[in-house]
Write a protein that holds these residues in place. Structure first.
Motif, PDB file in Angstrom:
ATOM      1  N   ASP A  55       0.866  -1.174   0.000  1.00  0.00           N
ATOM      2  CA  ASP A  55       0.000   0.000   0.000  1.00  0.00           C
ATOM      3  C   ASP A  55       0.908   1.231   0.000  1.00  0.00           C
ATOM      4  OD1 ASP A  55      -1.764   2.082   0.499  1.00  0.00           O
ATOM      5  OD2 ASP A  55      -3.007   0.887   1.862  1.00  0.00           O
ATOM      6  N   PRO A  56       0.801   2.121  -0.978  1.00  0.00           N
ATOM      7  CA  PRO A  56       1.721   3.277  -1.053  1.00  0.00           C
ATOM      8  C   PRO A  56       1.552   4.252   0.101  1.00  0.00           C
ATOM      9  CG  PRO A  56      -0.046   3.481  -2.667  1.00  0.00           C
ATOM     10  CD  PRO A  56      -0.165   2.100  -2.086  1.00  0.00           C
ATOM     11  N   ARG A  57       0.521   4.091   0.901  1.00  0.00           N
ATOM     12  CA  ARG A  57       0.304   5.000   2.024  1.00  0.00           C
ATOM     13  C   ARG A  57       0.976   4.515   3.303  1.00  0.00           C
ATOM     14  NH1 ARG A  57      -6.079   4.718   1.466  1.00  0.00           N
ATOM     15  NH2 ARG A  57      -5.391   2.554   1.419  1.00  0.00           N
ATOM     16  N   GLU A  58       1.545   3.305   3.277  1.00  0.00           N
ATOM     17  CA  GLU A  58       2.137   2.731   4.483  1.00  0.00           C
ATOM     18  C   GLU A  58       3.594   2.369   4.227  1.00  0.00           C
ATOM     19  OE1 GLU A  58      -0.209  -0.604   5.514  1.00  0.00           O
ATOM     20  OE2 GLU A  58      -2.000   0.564   6.006  1.00  0.00           O
ATOM     21  N   ASN A  59       4.387   2.319   5.329  1.00  0.00           N
ATOM     22  CA  ASN A  59       5.769   1.895   5.215  1.00  0.00           C
ATOM     23  C   ASN A  59       5.851   0.466   4.681  1.00  0.00           C
ATOM     24  OD1 ASN A  59       6.692   4.343   6.156  1.00  0.00           O
ATOM     25  ND2 ASN A  59       6.945   3.628   8.272  1.00  0.00           N
ATOM     26  N   GLN A 136       3.798  -1.894  -6.074  1.00  0.00           N
ATOM     27  CA  GLN A 136       2.851  -0.955  -5.452  1.00  0.00           C
ATOM     28  C   GLN A 136       1.461  -1.211  -6.014  1.00  0.00           C
ATOM     29  OE1 GLN A 136       3.732   3.161  -6.211  1.00  0.00           O
ATOM     30  NE2 GLN A 136       1.648   3.798  -5.768  1.00  0.00           N
ATOM     31  N   SER A 137       0.477  -1.196  -5.116  1.00  0.00           N
ATOM     32  CA  SER A 137      -0.910  -1.340  -5.581  1.00  0.00           C
ATOM     33  C   SER A 137      -1.317  -0.088  -6.338  1.00  0.00           C
ATOM     34  CB  SER A 137      -1.845  -1.563  -4.386  1.00  0.00           C
ATOM     35  OG  SER A 137      -1.841  -0.430  -3.551  1.00  0.00           O
ATOM     36  N   ALA A 215     -15.927  -0.019  -9.956  1.00  0.00           N
ATOM     37  CA  ALA A 215     -14.737  -0.847  -9.737  1.00  0.00           C
ATOM     38  C   ALA A 215     -14.189  -0.539  -8.346  1.00  0.00           C
ATOM     39  CB  ALA A 215     -13.691  -0.577 -10.812  1.00  0.00           C
ATOM     40  N   ARG A 216     -14.070  -1.590  -7.531  1.00  0.00           N
ATOM     41  CA  ARG A 216     -13.513  -1.405  -6.179  1.00  0.00           C
ATOM     42  C   ARG A 216     -12.126  -2.029  -6.141  1.00  0.00           C
ATOM     43  NH1 ARG A 216     -13.447  -4.280  -1.339  1.00  0.00           N
ATOM     44  NH2 ARG A 216     -14.835  -5.902  -2.159  1.00  0.00           N
ATOM     45  N   PHE A 217     -11.113  -1.204  -5.745  1.00  0.00           N
ATOM     46  CA  PHE A 217      -9.728  -1.663  -5.666  1.00  0.00           C
ATOM     47  C   PHE A 217      -9.439  -2.031  -4.206  1.00  0.00           C
ATOM     48  CE2 PHE A 217     -10.115   1.037  -9.327  1.00  0.00           C
ATOM     49  CZ  PHE A 217      -9.429   0.338 -10.313  1.00  0.00           C
ATOM     50  N   PRO A 218      -9.256  -3.318  -3.918  1.00  0.00           N
ATOM     51  CA  PRO A 218      -9.232  -3.778  -2.515  1.00  0.00           C
ATOM     52  C   PRO A 218      -8.065  -3.236  -1.696  1.00  0.00           C
ATOM     53  CG  PRO A 218      -8.641  -5.570  -4.013  1.00  0.00           C
ATOM     54  CD  PRO A 218      -9.113  -4.438  -4.874  1.00  0.00           C
ATOM     55  N   HIS A 219      -6.849  -3.078  -2.271  1.00  0.00           N
ATOM     56  CA  HIS A 219      -5.714  -2.649  -1.456  1.00  0.00           C
ATOM     57  C   HIS A 219      -5.861  -1.200  -0.998  1.00  0.00           C
ATOM     58  CE1 HIS A 219      -3.467  -6.308  -1.737  1.00  0.00           C
ATOM     59  NE2 HIS A 219      -2.369  -5.748  -1.220  1.00  0.00           N
ATOM     60  N   THR A 220      -6.314  -0.351  -1.897  1.00  0.00           N
ATOM     61  CA  THR A 220      -6.465   1.058  -1.534  1.00  0.00           C
ATOM     62  C   THR A 220      -7.855   1.381  -1.013  1.00  0.00           C
ATOM     63  OG1 THR A 220      -7.106   1.586  -3.813  1.00  0.00           O
ATOM     64  CG2 THR A 220      -4.752   1.726  -3.252  1.00  0.00           C
ATOM     65  N   GLN A 221      -8.749   0.401  -1.082  1.00  0.00           N
ATOM     66  CA  GLN A 221     -10.120   0.579  -0.604  1.00  0.00           C
ATOM     67  C   GLN A 221     -10.775   1.805  -1.259  1.00  0.00           C
ATOM     68  OE1 GLN A 221     -11.859  -1.577   1.339  1.00  0.00           O
ATOM     69  NE2 GLN A 221     -10.034  -2.864   1.098  1.00  0.00           N
ATOM     70  N   THR A 222     -10.547   1.930  -2.577  1.00  0.00           N
ATOM     71  CA  THR A 222     -11.173   3.016  -3.332  1.00  0.00           C
ATOM     72  C   THR A 222     -12.154   2.428  -4.329  1.00  0.00           C
ATOM     73  OG1 THR A 222      -9.371   2.973  -4.953  1.00  0.00           O
ATOM     74  CG2 THR A 222      -9.175   4.512  -3.096  1.00  0.00           C
ATOM     75  N   ILE A 223     -13.183   3.212  -4.655  1.00  0.00           N
ATOM     76  CA  ILE A 223     -14.207   2.804  -5.610  1.00  0.00           C
ATOM     77  C   ILE A 223     -14.291   3.872  -6.692  1.00  0.00           C
ATOM     78  CG2 ILE A 223     -16.655   2.319  -5.975  1.00  0.00           C
ATOM     79  CD1 ILE A 223     -16.815   1.292  -3.134  1.00  0.00           C
TER      80      ILE A 223
END
Length: 1184
Positions: A55-59, A136-137, A215-223
């Motif tokens: 996840d690009p938002r986490e270390n 990276q997702s 479309a829901r992207f599971p790693h970033t939890q975005t739709i």
């Protein structure tokens, strides 16, 4: 010899266990207190997955953990080159670990994408991790596009494409509207695996402007959503030609698809066949979507075999076949069929199954002693076949220093004659186009004397019939050999009931008390020997003998749960009671005894599951039972009267609490305050699930109602009464019941009925209108009205003639319904004549048939009940003077003209007469009729005595039968010897004329038991047999010789010993004889005494089995009673078998019941005692 080693943890330390060839992975024990200084090459214990999407938002956290002795150091490569962690300030390696922590704050995650590999090394070898791909997702945006409205004709097929942007990992697709509500899907409309929305045929209702693909992207939890799609469905029949012509010029009008009813065709996949590949262990999804009108149904089958029912499932309304955990056997041709009422279509999908490399046997760690040989194997499979490459300490074998002790053959590495210091870590890499496998396996070369790691003098306790495991964890190199001894003496072999495991543990499959004792294990190799002692105690199991039982207890009663337990006396038991798996309530009503739990004054809160648990230090046993508290239901409440009518009303109520016992029914009662105030009557019942009742009412009543509820415990208290409900008077609805016309005298008729109740009167002034007339006679009805009466007497009637009678209810508001007439009869009189033409047909000596002409109906003068036959025995035909016996009576019901007379005596003169019977009494008898019975077999002789018993002779005396049943023609005597084992000898037979009563038998054997059988005869045959026994006396000369022999001096000592033995045998003999019963022959004689049915078996000279093996009764039991009499069993037939009853009365329905009026007498003849009990002298003679 090849050897491997295995280690196990015991008492906080890793212990060595014996390893056979190619066993599981090994671990060197690391507890410094036990095995301080033992080396171990590195082993990877934890690593990140091969494909690691971050996840690009986490270390970024990349795991790499390893163990070894000494502890290994770590390094990394990135994209095949060394990754210097210390030079990158954003990268941190955890202490004593190879795990990387990458801080991407302020940095782009893409900068750290790549292929990473961890290396762990110490002085004994190097282990490497998998290649870890860091990606990276991604959740890219949908490209902007302008969507024009799609116009289609009703009935055609349609596909709405989604085409989401490629994400990492791929997104999850679903269709919704503007209100974020999922679009309904069914067999007609469904979403394909690629996300497109398919319509098998469109309807007018499909018109809308908000078909939106999400479309829901599971790693970033975005739709993300696609631009809405507008669909307009047009009905061409409603469009005029002008409008239709205008639409024909538009570019995107109707899709190229038929709109009318049609057979199915496939929208996806296209064509008649297609192919699909699946990987072993993965998920196979096959899809078939068809169009057609009506909407087709889809079905699946496999052409080359059955579908795997345990691993398959259908989805998307049968359009998708999903098979989990794919296997090679799942390859083949799958056919989907789409079918509607107009036809069907087929599509075949050819499935090929491939396989990424998978382990058959991964290489295992080896611990070898110097000079030993070991083998590493890397057995894998896959499709296509994987390529295998070996490395040593992370370096390909072909690039590593040459080692003469190492030989690589494809999937096998052979290590021969290893030396100290040659420890290393080997890597096996198996790969094909679908993936790879990497395994590390170390080879550790050690030389250690044996050590027993199990603490000394351990005491093992086990329950009987359970397995016992006695540990002997050891360590040594070469691997120690484990030997076990019991009680320091007996060597234990690896066979039942013992099993010696590879780790040295001794297993006793089913431990018994005899297995208790001291056990010694000895670990030895070429460097030394070590022993250890342990002890085994086998205990009795804890068992609950009497378990608590499910109880249903009424409130305020007592509940008692029993729990009786048996346990080993050396173990300390602890009994605990639980309620609903928790502690018992702190309440003095709960009394816990040694083997029971008592709950006094139970309440609803006491309900639950009670468990008794008996614990010892080794085992436990438990048993549970439920307690249900019940009581009568609460009374119903809120009674209401609705739908009020002249003759009915509806009653409703609210049920009360059922108290754990379901209501079975409701009872509705009423009180009539006008006729019976204070008395409640049952009106109707309703099922326990209902709360209303429709009540039918009677006129002229003041009603109050109440309801009671019934459950398994009983009835509730009555509810509060409803309000009063009054009904108006009316004419009677019913007439009196049970109307009868019966004469009590020969010239009257009594008309009776059951009066109406006050509730049935329907009004005031209740009276009864009585009507009667003679049946089948032209005359008018006679009538009389009475009140407060239940009968009326008509006098002056003829004798026993039919009348029609009826009774009608009348009150002040009118008459009841027209009554139905019933037929009755005036009174009866006794019959006037007797039966005529009486005839008797004699069947045999005990049975005769009697016939007669029936009495005319006019002479019966009443209801015919039947006929009564009276008969008696005048005398025996061989006696001149009469000896009349008490007469007997047989009754025959109905209009009979014959009957049977059983139980007659043979060779006798009988007299009979017959009377007709009606309800008033008996008519005159017919004239007496005489008949004679023929001869029969005689009864048994009255006695048989034995006199003058000598050494070889004896005298028999007998008496004639009590019942000759004819003229005696003589007697038959049969006798035979019986030895000491109750075996019968040959039979002798003699006959005597009828006038003889004694005989002397000569030439008999001395000191011998004889059995005699004796019976009498007539011309009809032999009668029953009586038996007797006797023993001839001993020869005097033999007695003298025996005495002389006994007085010889040289023989006295021997005879004393024999006499003592005989005395013991005599005691045993007397005990057994005194437990005796009858001879089996005697029992059979007693059971069959009918002279005509059981003649003596004289055709073969035998008298049945004479042995005590038939019913285990000694010979003694067949002797006659002490008074010398021989009793004869009654053999006459029972008159009940021929007559019809036993009390000589008539039933209410006119059936006649017969009776006996006479009695049978049983005479016995007494005689002298002729049999004697066995004496000690006779008993001793039997042994000589």
């Amino acid at each position: 010899m090849d050897r491997k080693w295995k280690w196990v943890l015991s008492s906080g330390a890793l212990l060595v266990i014996f390893l056979g060839r190619m066993t599981t992975a090994l671990e060197v024990p690391l507890d410094p207190k036990v095995l301080e200084g033992l080396p171990q090459p590195p082993t990877i214990t934890h690593q990140s997955p091969k494909d690691f999407i971050i996840d690009p938002r986490e270390n970024i956290l990349i795991y790499c953990e390893a163990k070894g002795k000494p502890h290994p150091s770590f390094s990394w490569t990135r994209n095949g080159t060394h990754f210097d962690v210390e030079k990158d300030s954003k990268v941190l390696m955890k202490p004593s670990s190879g795990t990387l922590v990458i801080d991407i704050s302020g940095e782009k995650a893409e900068a750290y994408e790549g292929i990473y590999q961890c290396t762990a090394r110490n002085e004994h070898g190097t282990a490497v991790s998998n290649n870890i791909i860091i990606r990276q997702s991604r959740s890219p945006l949908w490209s902007k596009e302008r969507k024009e409205a799609i116009m289609v004709q009703v009935g055609v097929s349609l596909v709405l494409q989604c085409r989401p942007p490629a994400g990492l990992p791929p997104p999850i697709i679903f269709w919704m509207d503007n209100n974020f509500q999922r679009l309904p899907q069914n067999t007609r409309v469904s979403q394909a695996l690629n996300g497109d929305l398919y319509f098998s045929n469109v309807l007018l209702d499909d018109t809308r402007n908000d078909y939106i693909c999400y479309a829901r992207f599971p790693h970033t939890q975005t739709i993300q959503q696609k631009q809405p799609i507008t669909v307009k469905v047009l009905d061409m029949d409603a469009i005029n030609e002008t409008v239709a012509a205008m639409y024909n010029y538009t570019n995107n009008l109707f899709v190229d698809s038929p709109s009318g009813e049609r057979r199915p065709s496939f929208m996806a996949p296209l064509g008649r066949s297609s192919t699909q590949m699946a990987l072993r262990g993965g998920v196979l999804e096959l899809e078939c979507i068809a169009e057609g009108l009506p909407t087709p149904e889809v079905s699946w089958y496999k052409e080359s075999g059955d579908l795997p029912s345990s691993r398959m499932s259908f989805h998307n309304f049968q359009k998708t076949l999903k098979i989990a955990d794919v296997m090679e056997a799942d390859a083949g041709d799958y056919r989907c069929t789409a079918k509607n009422s107009l036809g069907s279509a087929h599509h075949t999908i050819k499935v090929n199954v491939k396989a990424a490399p998978f382990w058959i046997s991964a290489p295992r760690n080896l611990i070898l002693a110097p000079k030993e040989t070991g083998i590493l194997t890397c057995m894998v499979s896959g499709d296509p076949k994987p390529q295998i490459a070996w490395s040593v300490n992370g370096v390909p074998v072909e690039d590593s220093p040459k080692d003469m002790s190492r030989k690589v053959e494809d999937d096998t590495v052979i290590l021969s004659d290893v030396q100290t210091g040659s420890s290393a870590v080997y890597q096996c890499n198996a790969s094909n186009e679908f993936g790879y496998l990497l395994a590390n396996a170390f080879v550790n070369v050690l030389a250690e004397a044996p050590r027993v790691l199990t603490p000394p003098n351990n005491v093992y306790q086990v329950i009987t019939n359970n397995p016992a495991f006695l540990d002997c964890a050891s360590f040594g190199s070469p691997i120690p050999t484990i030997t076990w001894f019991k009680d320091s003496q007996t060597s234990i072999l690896n066979k039942d009931p013992y099993v010696i495991h590879n780790n040295g543990t001794l297993e006793i499959n089913v431990a018994q008390s005899l297995n208790s004792g001291k056990y010694t294990c000895i670990a030895s190799n070429n460097l030394g020997t070590k022993e250890n002692h342990v002890y085994l105690e086998v205990k009795e199991p804890t068992r609950i003998l009497a378990q608590p039982e499910y109880m249903v207890v009424q409130r305020n009663r007592k509940a008692v749960f029993e729990c009786k337990v048996k346990h080993d006396p050396t173990l300390i038991p602890t009994m605990n009671w639980l309620k609903d798996n928790g502690e018992l309530p702190d309440d003095e009503r709960f009394l816990v005894d040694t083997d029971s739990l008592t709950i006094n004054d139970v309440t609803e809160e006491d309900e639950g599951t009670y468990t008794c648990v008996m614990n010892t230090t080794l085992d436990q046993d438990s048993a549970s039972a439920m307690l249900t508290v019940v009581e009568e239901p609460d009374p119903p409440t809120d009674l209401e009267l609705t739908d009020q009518r002249e003759r009915s009303v509806q009653l409703t109520w609210i049920p009360g609490d059922e108290h754990n016992s379901p209501t079975q029914k409701f009872l509705v009662q009423y009180e009539d305050l006008l006729h019976q105030a204070g008395v409640w009557h049952n009106l109707t019942e309703e099922e326990g699930t209902k709360t209303t009742a429709h009540l039918d009412l009677s006129p002229y009543a003041y009603y109050s109602f109440r309801v009671l509820a019934l459950n398994h415990v009983g009835y509730s208290q009555p509810s509060q009464p409803s309000r009063q409900y009054r009904t108006n008077p009316a004419a009677p609805d019913v007439n009196p019941t049970d109307v009868q016309g019966v004469g009590t005298e020969h010239n009257n008729l009594v008309i009776s009925w059951k009066e109406l109740t006050g509730l049935q009167s329907n009004g005031p002034g209740l009276q009864y209108k009585v009507n009667w007339r003679q049946k089948d006679v032209e005359e008018d009805w006679s009538s009389e009205t009475v009140a407060n009466a239940s009968k009326y007497v008509v006098s002056g009637t003829p004798t026993f003639v039919p009348y029609e009678v009826k009774v009608q209810a009348v009150n002040e508001y009118g008459n009841g319904p027209a009554p139905e007439a019933v037929v009755g009869y005036s009174g009866e009189d006794v019959p006037m004549s007797a039966p005529e033409s009486v005839q008797v047909l004699v069947q045999n000596g005990t049975l005769a048939e009697v016939h007669w002409e029936p009495v005319l109906t006019s002479m019966v003068r009443g209801r015919l009940q039947g006929y009564k036959v009276s008969y008696w025995r005048e005398r025996s035909l061989h006696q001149a003077e009469a000896q009349q016996e008490e007469q007997q009576v047989l009754a025959f019901s109905g209009n009979r003209t014959d009957g049977r007379l059983p139980g007659l005596k043979p060779y006798s003169l009988y007299t009979l007469n017959i009377r007709v019977v009606n309800g008033k009494g008996e008519g005159p008898p017919s004239p007496n009729h005489n008949f004679e019975t023929p001869e029969g077999v005689p009864g048994p002789p009255s006695f048989l005595r034995i006199k003058n018993t000598n050494m070889d002779s004896l005298t028999l005396e007998w008496g004639p039968p009590q019942d000759n049943n004819g003229r005696l023609t003589g007697y038959t005597l049969k006798y035979q010897p019986v030895n000491n084992s109750n075996e019968l000898g040959p039979v002798e037979e003699m006959t005597f004329p009828a006038n003889e009563t004694t005989i002397t038998l000569a030439d008999l054997k001395y000191s011998t038991r004889y059995k005699f059988y004796f019976n009498a005869k007539t011309i009809k045959g032999s009668g029953p047999t009586i038996t007797e026994e006797a023993i001839t006396i001993m020869d005097e000369a033999m007695k003298s010789n025996q005495v002389d022999l006994a007085t010889q001096g040289w023989f006295i000592g021997l005879m004393c010993a024999i006499a003592l033995l005989i005395l013991v045998l005599l005691i045993i003999c007397f005990i057994k004889r005194n437990k005796g019963g009858k001879y089996p022959v005697k029992e059979k004689e007693d059971a069959h005494q009918d002279p005509e049915i059981q003649p003596m078996k004289d055709d073969d000279g035998t008298f049945g089995e004479y042995s005590d093996t038939e019913d285990h009764k000694p010979l003694k039991g067949s002797r006659t009673p002490s008074n010398g009499t021989v009793k004869r069993d009654d053999s006459d037939d029972s008159l009940v078998d021929y007559g019809e009853g036993g009390d000589g009365q008539f039933n209410e329905d006119g059936s006649f019941i017969g009776q006996y009026s006479g009695k049978k007498e049983k005479d016995t003849h007494e005689g002298n005692e002729s049999s004697e009990a066995p004496s000690p002298v006779n008993a001793m003679n039997s042994f000589v």
